[in-house]
Motif scaffolding. Structure first.
Motif, PDB file in Angstrom:
ATOM      1  N   ASP A 181       7.783  -3.242   6.526  1.00  0.00           N
ATOM      2  CA  ASP A 181       8.732  -2.120   6.502  1.00  0.00           C
ATOM      3  C   ASP A 181       8.045  -0.814   6.891  1.00  0.00           C
ATOM      4  OD1 ASP A 181      10.899  -3.693   5.749  1.00  0.00           O
ATOM      5  OD2 ASP A 181      10.718  -3.208   3.615  1.00  0.00           O
ATOM      6  N   GLY A 182       6.867  -0.558   6.336  1.00  0.00           N
ATOM      7  CA  GLY A 182       6.118   0.657   6.663  1.00  0.00           C
ATOM      8  C   GLY A 182       5.723   0.700   8.124  1.00  0.00           C
ATOM      9  N   LYS A 240       8.789   1.517  10.203  1.00  0.00           N
ATOM     10  CA  LYS A 240       9.147   2.929  10.039  1.00  0.00           C
ATOM     11  C   LYS A 240       8.220   3.852  10.824  1.00  0.00           C
ATOM     12  CE  LYS A 240      11.372   2.396   5.591  1.00  0.00           C
ATOM     13  NZ  LYS A 240      11.265   2.604   4.142  1.00  0.00           N
ATOM     14  N   GLU A 241       6.981   3.426  11.038  1.00  0.00           N
ATOM     15  CA  GLU A 241       6.011   4.211  11.819  1.00  0.00           C
ATOM     16  C   GLU A 241       6.090   3.876  13.311  1.00  0.00           C
ATOM     17  OE1 GLU A 241       2.221   3.425  10.059  1.00  0.00           O
ATOM     18  OE2 GLU A 241       2.770   4.367   8.161  1.00  0.00           O
ATOM     19  N   ASP A 242       7.184   3.239  13.728  1.00  0.00           N
ATOM     20  CA  ASP A 242       7.418   2.854  15.129  1.00  0.00           C
ATOM     21  C   ASP A 242       6.436   1.817  15.647  1.00  0.00           C
ATOM     22  OD1 ASP A 242       9.691   4.431  15.438  1.00  0.00           O
ATOM     23  OD2 ASP A 242       8.533   6.167  16.068  1.00  0.00           O
TER      24      ASP A 242
END
Length: 70
Positions: free
Chosen positions: A51-52, A55-57
């Motif tokens: 997920d992280g 979220k950081e592309d």
């Protein structure tokens, strides 16, 4: 019950979770540093790490221009 939510996910499970194919996940591991952990011959994933990364592309498909080909 919290332990079950933090369990390691397989390639098939992470593909279903992200809505992508196995080939895409393997390409992301190889070329886009997707957070994955080798357990023997298998790849395993922690949902919060993935997920992280998303979220950081991390999953963005960045194309590199090759000026020699233009």
């Amino acid at each position: 019950m919290a332990e079950m939510e933090d369990r390691w996910l397989s390639v098939g499970e992470i593909c279903t979770y992200l809505g992508v194919s196995n080939d895409t996940v393997y390409r992301w591991i190889e070329k886009h540093d997707m957070p994955a952990h080798r357990v023997g011959r298998l790849w395993k994933f922690k949902k919060d790490e993935v997920d992280g990364w998303v979220k950081e592309d991390g999953a963005a498909e960045h194309t590199k221009r090759n000026p020699d080909k233009e």
